[in-house]
Design a protein around this motif. Structure first.
Motif, short mmCIF file in Angstrom:
data_model
loop_
_atom_site.label_atom_id
_atom_site.label_comp_id
_atom_site.label_asym_id
_atom_site.label_seq_id
_atom_site.Cartn_x
_atom_site.Cartn_y
_atom_site.Cartn_z
N ASP A 37 41.00 46.26 29.48
CA ASP A 37 41.67 45.61 30.60
C ASP A 37 43.10 46.12 30.72
O ASP A 37 43.69 46.63 29.77
N LYS A 38 43.66 45.95 31.92
CA LYS A 38 45.02 46.41 32.19
C LYS A 38 45.56 45.63 33.37
O LYS A 38 44.81 45.26 34.27
N ALA A 39 46.86 45.39 33.35
CA ALA A 39 47.50 44.73 34.49
C ALA A 39 47.60 45.72 35.64
O ALA A 39 48.35 46.70 35.59
N CYS A 40 46.81 45.49 36.69
CA CYS A 40 46.85 46.35 37.87
C CYS A 40 46.34 45.56 39.06
O CYS A 40 45.78 44.47 38.91
N GLY A 41 46.50 46.14 40.25
CA GLY A 41 46.11 45.43 41.46
C GLY A 41 44.61 45.35 41.69
O GLY A 41 44.14 44.51 42.45
N ARG A 171 49.60 40.18 36.01
CA ARG A 171 48.35 39.95 36.72
C ARG A 171 47.46 38.95 36.00
O ARG A 171 47.41 38.91 34.77
N ALA A 172 46.78 38.11 36.79
CA ALA A 172 45.77 37.17 36.27
C ALA A 172 44.73 36.97 37.36
O ALA A 172 44.85 37.49 38.48
N HIS A 173 43.67 36.19 37.04
CA HIS A 173 42.57 35.97 37.97
C HIS A 173 42.35 34.48 38.20
O HIS A 173 42.62 33.65 37.31
N TYR A 174 41.81 34.16 39.38
CA TYR A 174 41.53 32.77 39.74
C TYR A 174 40.10 32.64 40.25
O TYR A 174 39.62 33.48 41.02
N ALA A 175 39.44 31.58 39.79
CA ALA A 175 38.06 31.32 40.20
C ALA A 175 38.07 30.63 41.56
O ALA A 175 38.12 29.41 41.67
N VAL A 176 38.02 31.44 42.59
CA VAL A 176 38.00 30.94 43.95
C VAL A 176 37.31 31.99 44.82
O VAL A 176 37.46 33.19 44.59
N ALA A 177 36.54 31.54 45.79
CA ALA A 177 35.90 32.48 46.70
C ALA A 177 36.97 33.16 47.56
O ALA A 177 37.87 32.48 48.08
N PRO A 178 36.92 34.47 47.71
CA PRO A 178 37.91 35.15 48.56
C PRO A 178 37.90 34.57 49.98
O PRO A 178 36.85 34.30 50.54
N TRP A 179 39.08 34.36 50.53
CA TRP A 179 39.18 33.79 51.88
C TRP A 179 39.26 34.89 52.94
O TRP A 179 39.29 34.60 54.13
N SER A 180 39.26 36.15 52.49
CA SER A 180 39.23 37.26 53.44
C SER A 180 38.72 38.49 52.72
O SER A 180 38.56 38.49 51.50
N ASP A 181 38.48 39.56 53.49
CA ASP A 181 38.08 40.84 52.91
C ASP A 181 39.27 41.79 52.86
O ASP A 181 39.10 43.01 52.92
N SER A 236 41.83 34.19 33.55
CA SER A 236 42.21 35.25 32.62
C SER A 236 43.66 35.07 32.22
O SER A 236 44.46 34.47 32.95
N ALA A 237 43.99 35.58 31.06
CA ALA A 237 45.37 35.52 30.59
C ALA A 237 46.25 36.43 31.44
O ALA A 237 45.77 37.40 32.04
N VAL A 238 47.52 36.10 31.50
CA VAL A 238 48.47 36.95 32.23
C VAL A 238 48.71 38.22 31.43
O VAL A 238 49.04 38.18 30.25
N ARG A 239 48.50 39.35 32.09
CA ARG A 239 48.78 40.65 31.47
C ARG A 239 49.96 41.29 32.18
O ARG A 239 50.15 41.12 33.38
N GLY A 240 50.72 42.06 31.43
CA GLY A 240 51.90 42.70 32.00
C GLY A 240 51.86 44.21 31.85
O GLY A 240 51.18 44.75 30.97
N ALA A 241 52.62 44.89 32.69
CA ALA A 241 52.77 46.34 32.62
C ALA A 241 54.16 46.71 33.09
O ALA A 241 54.71 46.08 33.99
N GLY A 242 54.71 47.75 32.48
CA GLY A 242 56.00 48.22 32.92
C GLY A 242 56.88 48.65 31.75
O GLY A 242 56.46 48.58 30.61
N PRO A 243 58.09 49.09 32.06
CA PRO A 243 58.61 49.28 33.42
C PRO A 243 57.80 50.31 34.19
O PRO A 243 57.30 51.29 33.63
N LEU A 244 57.65 50.08 35.50
CA LEU A 244 56.76 50.90 36.30
C LEU A 244 57.31 52.29 36.58
O LEU A 244 56.56 53.26 36.63
N ARG A 245 58.60 52.41 36.77
CA ARG A 245 59.19 53.69 37.15
C ARG A 245 59.14 54.66 35.98
O ARG A 245 59.71 54.41 34.91
N GLN A 246 58.44 55.78 36.15
CA GLN A 246 58.36 56.82 35.14
C GLN A 246 58.56 58.17 35.83
O GLN A 246 57.92 58.44 36.84
N ARG A 247 59.44 58.99 35.27
CA ARG A 247 59.74 60.29 35.87
C ARG A 247 59.37 61.42 34.91
O ARG A 247 59.45 61.25 33.69
#
Length: 349
Positions: A37-41, A171-181, A236-247
């Protein structure tokens, strides 16, 4: 062995599957076992979804039809010209691991602890990778897909200092039916919340913020989202990622090619991560087949140029409170411009 891939996440596995499909013998080095698993969209734009299908991976998820920006008062939507996919990171990773197993890709559970990049002009000097299991592996080419904080990038001296301010993702997850696509991007004064339907009864919520941003289960900064999630169980537990900026100084050194987050990262604001990562994976394999890391060095920067410029521009203006509050209203006033930008980020053609 024709190709060694450092990192067995989604982008690394796409590299391996693409190379195996071209007839190369591939070994993947990944210290972790099973789907990770990973914190992502967790939203795949159409181009990324299509590239996954090309390498034999079709994960189960929820079709995505549009991208919506909202600040609670204004709302603008851009339809996708082909369907995207919302999919749990673990489901995506499992589908790619299964495809890799079917394709005969070897996955070795060991860690890279040292690397010599080799010389693309000298066949007698291949790339060499030392691993935590005490072995040294040689290969004509290495593709490094070992993530945001890539040990390979660091070992090769390819990191550049990141500019401030730096942002983080939760990022985390919620047990709910999506209200849109749609993938919904909710704006507040200091952060954005991304809502992605990933199953018929589950949504993922990712928060992008600057320090000291923290996860607030009441979502009081996002009243519309708080209303939508009211009474829903966080699953799900809250997962984190970052710092996002990498060069990076370069995406290539010797016979080693960097792809995905290892090749540099701006921000998750425009959601182009796996779209760009899979495009780089395909381009890296093309360069390996041509025996030319220089081909990838020339081509790779152009793959993300549009999304990088847009992301940097949005970050620059969103960091100024007086301008930030105008972003969603402005997009709502000129929806054609907003839709054009989304079309490009989605891999439109």
């Amino acid at each position: 062995m024709d190709l060694l891939v450092v990192g067995g996440g989604p982008v690394g596995l796409v590299v391996a599957l693409r190379a195996a499909d071209a007839g190369l013998t591939v070994t993947v080095l990944e210290p972790r076992h099973g789907p990770v698993d990973k914190a992502c969209g967790e939203g795949l734009m159409p181009a990324a979804r299509e590239r996954l299908a090309q390498v034999g991976a079709a994960p189960n998820g929820h079709d995505l039809a549009s991208i919506v920006y909202t600040d609670g008062r204004h709302r603008v939507s851009a339809p996708l010209t082909r369907p995207g996919l919302g999919v749990r990171r673990t489901v995506l990773h499992a589908a790619l691991l299964e495809a890799a197993d079917r394709a005969g890709v070897q996955v070795r559970h060991t860690r890279m602890i040292g690397i010599e990049p080799g010389d693309p002009r000298d066949h007698a000097r291949p790339a060499r990778v030392r691993t935590s299991d005490g072995q040294e592996r040689t290969a004509p080419f290495v593709v490094a897909a070992d993530g945001l904080h890539s040990p390979t990038r660091r070992a090769l001296g390819l990191e550049r200092p990141a500019r401030l301010p730096r942002r983080f993702g939760l990022r985390a997850h919620y047990a709910v039916a999506p209200w849109s696509d749609a993938v919904e991007v909710h704006w507040s004064r200091n952060a954005e919340a991304y809502v992605t339907p990933v199953a018929d009864d589950l949504v993922g919520v990712a928060l992008l913020c600057r320090p000291p941003g923290r996860w607030d289960p009441t979502w009081r900064s996002f009243p519309e989202l708080a209303w939508r999630l009211a009474g829903s169980e966080q699953t799900s537990a809250v997962r984190g990622a970052g710092p996002l900026r990498q060069r990076v100084r370069s995406m290539v050194r010797g016979r080693v090619l960097l792809v995905g987050d290892a090749a540099g990262y701006v921000d998750a604001l425009t959601g182009e991560g796996l779209t760009l990562g899979t495009a780089q994976a395909f381009a890296a394999v093309d360069a390996v087949l041509a025996g030319s890391p220089a081909q990838y060095a020339r081509r790779a920067p152009a793959l993300g140029r549009r999304s990088t410029l847009l992301t940097r521009g949005l970050l620059a203006v969103s960091g100024q409170p007086a301008i930030r509050r105008l972003i969603v209203p402005a997009a709502a006033r000129v929806p054609a411009v907003y839709r054009g930008a989304v079309h490009q980020l989605a891999g439109g053609h």
